[in-house]
Design a protein around this motif. Sequence first.
Motif, PDB file in Angstrom:
ATOM      1  N   ARG A  29     107.632  97.923  76.879  1.00 21.50           N
ATOM      2  CA  ARG A  29     108.267  99.250  76.828  1.00 21.50           C
ATOM      3  C   ARG A  29     107.656 100.128  77.921  1.00 21.50           C
ATOM      4  NH1 ARG A  29     108.006 101.144  70.654  1.00 21.50           N
ATOM      5  NH2 ARG A  29     105.872 100.343  70.852  1.00 21.50           N
ATOM      6  N   THR A  30     108.029  99.825  79.149  1.00 20.51           N
ATOM      7  CA  THR A  30     107.504 100.566  80.300  1.00 20.51           C
ATOM      8  C   THR A  30     108.586 101.462  80.872  1.00 20.51           C
ATOM      9  OG1 THR A  30     105.965  98.781  80.874  1.00 20.51           O
ATOM     10  CG2 THR A  30     106.485 100.358  82.605  1.00 20.51           C
ATOM     11  N   GLY A  31     108.258 102.722  81.038  1.00 20.65           N
ATOM     12  CA  GLY A  31     109.167 103.677  81.662  1.00 20.65           C
ATOM     13  C   GLY A  31     108.562 104.184  82.956  1.00 20.65           C
ATOM     14  N   MET A  32     109.370 104.911  83.720  1.00 23.56           N
ATOM     15  CA  MET A  32     108.891 105.464  84.987  1.00 23.56           C
ATOM     16  C   MET A  32     109.582 106.785  85.258  1.00 23.56           C
ATOM     17  SD  MET A  32     108.683 103.665  88.733  1.00 23.56           S
ATOM     18  CE  MET A  32     107.884 104.522  90.102  1.00 23.56           C
TER      19      MET A  32
ATOM     20  N   ILE B 234     111.055  97.850  84.201  1.00 25.04           N
ATOM     21  CA  ILE B 234     111.193  99.280  83.963  1.00 25.04           C
ATOM     22  C   ILE B 234     112.406  99.483  83.060  1.00 25.04           C
ATOM     23  CG2 ILE B 234     111.532 101.560  84.974  1.00 25.04           C
ATOM     24  CD1 ILE B 234     108.883 100.341  85.745  1.00 25.04           C
ATOM     25  N   ARG B 235     112.172  99.948  81.851  1.00 22.68           N
ATOM     26  CA  ARG B 235     113.252 100.020  80.866  1.00 22.68           C
ATOM     27  C   ARG B 235     113.975 101.357  80.859  1.00 22.68           C
ATOM     28  NH1 ARG B 235     111.671  98.019  75.010  1.00 22.68           N
ATOM     29  NH2 ARG B 235     113.735  98.963  74.749  1.00 22.68           N
ATOM     30  N   ALA B 236     113.320 102.414  81.307  1.00 27.64           N
ATOM     31  CA  ALA B 236     113.935 103.742  81.279  1.00 27.64           C
ATOM     32  C   ALA B 236     113.297 104.584  82.378  1.00 27.64           C
ATOM     33  CB  ALA B 236     113.735 104.400  79.915  1.00 27.64           C
ATOM     34  N   GLY B 237     114.088 105.482  82.980  1.00 27.45           N
ATOM     35  CA  GLY B 237     113.551 106.252  84.098  1.00 27.45           C
ATOM     36  C   GLY B 237     114.060 107.677  84.159  1.00 27.45           C
ATOM     37  N   ILE B 238     113.264 108.537  84.806  1.00 28.96           N
ATOM     38  CA  ILE B 238     113.650 109.920  85.067  1.00 28.96           C
ATOM     39  C   ILE B 238     113.548 110.182  86.558  1.00 28.96           C
ATOM     40  CG2 ILE B 238     113.150 112.360  84.662  1.00 28.96           C
ATOM     41  CD1 ILE B 238     111.917 111.637  82.003  1.00 28.96           C
ATOM     42  N   ASN B 239     114.624 110.695  87.122  1.00 22.81           N
ATOM     43  CA  ASN B 239     114.657 111.096  88.528  1.00 22.81           C
ATOM     44  C   ASN B 239     114.676 112.618  88.584  1.00 22.81           C
ATOM     45  OD1 ASN B 239     115.254 111.760  91.169  1.00 22.81           O
ATOM     46  ND2 ASN B 239     117.105 110.518  91.312  1.00 22.81           N
ATOM     47  N   MET B 240     113.577 113.195  89.038  1.00 23.51           N
ATOM     48  CA  MET B 240     113.435 114.643  89.104  1.00 23.51           C
ATOM     49  C   MET B 240     113.742 115.104  90.524  1.00 23.51           C
ATOM     50  SD  MET B 240     109.887 114.609  86.937  1.00 23.51           S
ATOM     51  CE  MET B 240     109.794 116.332  86.464  1.00 23.51           C
TER      52      MET B 240
ATOM     53  N   MET C  61     103.717 103.612  81.206  1.00 22.88           N
ATOM     54  CA  MET C  61     104.437 104.661  81.903  1.00 22.88           C
ATOM     55  C   MET C  61     103.899 104.773  83.322  1.00 22.88           C
ATOM     56  SD  MET C  61     106.734 107.045  80.972  1.00 22.88           S
ATOM     57  CE  MET C  61     106.315 107.403  79.256  1.00 22.88           C
ATOM     58  N   LEU C  62     104.804 104.867  84.311  1.00 21.00           N
ATOM     59  CA  LEU C  62     104.408 104.995  85.711  1.00 21.00           C
ATOM     60  C   LEU C  62     104.932 106.311  86.266  1.00 21.00           C
ATOM     61  CD1 LEU C  62     105.300 101.413  87.045  1.00 21.00           C
ATOM     62  CD2 LEU C  62     103.175 102.179  85.982  1.00 21.00           C
ATOM     63  N   TYR C  63     104.168 106.877  87.217  1.00 24.67           N
ATOM     64  CA  TYR C  63     104.605 108.095  87.894  1.00 24.67           C
ATOM     65  C   TYR C  63     104.468 107.923  89.403  1.00 24.67           C
ATOM     66  CZ  TYR C  63     104.722 112.717  89.936  1.00 24.67           C
ATOM     67  OH  TYR C  63     105.043 113.783  90.730  1.00 24.67           O
ATOM     68  N   SER C  64     105.494 108.382  90.143  1.00 29.35           N
ATOM     69  CA  SER C  64     105.483 108.374  91.602  1.00 29.35           C
ATOM     70  C   SER C  64     105.825 109.772  92.101  1.00 29.35           C
ATOM     71  CB  SER C  64     106.506 107.357  92.130  1.00 29.35           C
ATOM     72  OG  SER C  64     106.601 107.411  93.540  1.00 29.35           O
ATOM     73  N   GLY C  65     105.014 110.281  93.023  1.00 28.58           N
ATOM     74  CA  GLY C  65     105.203 111.635  93.534  1.00 28.58           C
ATOM     75  C   GLY C  65     106.182 111.695  94.693  1.00 28.58           C
ATOM     76  N   GLY C  66     106.360 112.902  95.210  1.00 27.39           N
ATOM     77  CA  GLY C  66     107.268 113.128  96.327  1.00 27.39           C
ATOM     78  C   GLY C  66     106.701 112.623  97.636  1.00 27.39           C
ATOM     79  N   LEU C  67     107.529 112.636  98.666  1.00 25.38           N
ATOM     80  CA  LEU C  67     107.131 112.142  99.984  1.00 25.38           C
ATOM     81  C   LEU C  67     105.913 112.921 100.484  1.00 25.38           C
ATOM     82  CD1 LEU C  67     107.919 110.255 102.367  1.00 25.38           C
ATOM     83  CD2 LEU C  67     109.222 112.170 103.288  1.00 25.38           C
ATOM     84  N   GLY C  68     104.816 112.216 100.711  1.00 29.01           N
ATOM     85  CA  GLY C  68     103.601 112.837 101.205  1.00 29.01           C
ATOM     86  C   GLY C  68     102.772 113.540 100.147  1.00 29.01           C
ATOM     87  N   ASP C  69     103.234 113.524  98.888  1.00 26.17           N
ATOM     88  CA  ASP C  69     102.492 114.200  97.818  1.00 26.17           C
ATOM     89  C   ASP C  69     101.484 113.255  97.177  1.00 26.17           C
ATOM     90  OD1 ASP C  69     103.945 116.467  98.220  1.00 26.17           O
ATOM     91  OD2 ASP C  69     105.268 116.194  96.494  1.00 26.17           O
ATOM     92  N   PRO C  70     100.358 113.785  96.712  1.00 28.66           N
ATOM     93  CA  PRO C  70      99.407 112.952  95.964  1.00 28.66           C
ATOM     94  C   PRO C  70      99.885 112.749  94.538  1.00 28.66           C
ATOM     95  CG  PRO C  70      98.608 115.199  96.049  1.00 28.66           C
ATOM     96  CD  PRO C  70      99.863 115.161  96.889  1.00 28.66           C
ATOM     97  N   ARG C  71      99.361 111.747  93.888  1.00 26.46           N
ATOM     98  CA  ARG C  71      99.749 111.450  92.502  1.00 26.46           C
ATOM     99  C   ARG C  71      99.295 112.532  91.528  1.00 26.46           C
ATOM    100  NH1 ARG C  71      95.315 108.551  89.917  1.00 26.46           N
ATOM    101  NH2 ARG C  71      93.598 108.279  91.385  1.00 26.46           N
TER     102      ARG C  71
END
Length: 274
Positions: free
Chosen positions: A102-105, A125-131, A1-11
Amino acid sequence: MLYSGGLGDPRTWNTALVDELASHGYAVVTIDHTHEATEVEFPGGRLATMRIFDGAPPTDPDAISALLHKVVAVRVADTRFVLDRLPELNRTRFGDVLDLRRTGMFGHSAGGFTAAQTMHDDRRIRAGINMDGQLDYVGGALPDGSRLSTVALEGLEGPLLLMGTAGEGSGDYRQQPSWAAFWKNTRGWRANVTLTGSRHASYTDAQVLLPQLARQGAEPDGGLAAAVGTVRPERASAASRAYAASFFGRWLRGHDDHLLDGPSDRFPEMVFTP
């Protein structure tokens, strides 16, 4: 599972949700994007600090669009580099226990855009969530077709969950031209949910932390409601955790709790857009 933060935000700005997914047995890798996060330390001790704007943020629409193109391209490259490194790390540090098939992001804001675009560009990347992340490179008030991303123009074959807010220009995918284009062009499973009373930062740790700080007199610029809305922090946090766990359980593990089938009495705050 991978996570990416918002513009300029830390992880670290979505630690609560990362911890929740880890408690379900996922290995979660959070990504700090170099020169976006406040600092990134490289092997050997070199420290790269935030340089995303090199001064004041741009105001010209074309300059904003160019910046967004660059930011997303670099973020996707960062993510694919992490994907390239994971097999070796799996062998040398984790005893091959990670199932990289089975990697999601998931990601917030620009990180949600990154998750969707990386999923488009890289089938690992098999599945993703856009918040609450846009899917276009828009500098002005309204997008045009030339500024839509390839994930919006071409859609996806795999599952993506769009999590919107009650803020202006969010929520219902039909209110966002880039989300509407993605919805139309996607062949895979997709769903769009909106957290009632929320704002852009509601899908981060800010939803819980900022009200606590405000009670101590440290209210954010523009007021608390402008940052995290009026939704109760504990309900927003519970909903975010439940829907993320349900989505990845369904698409990475084949365990469907049916929370994503439609409106739920457990979470009346979460509205589905058909």
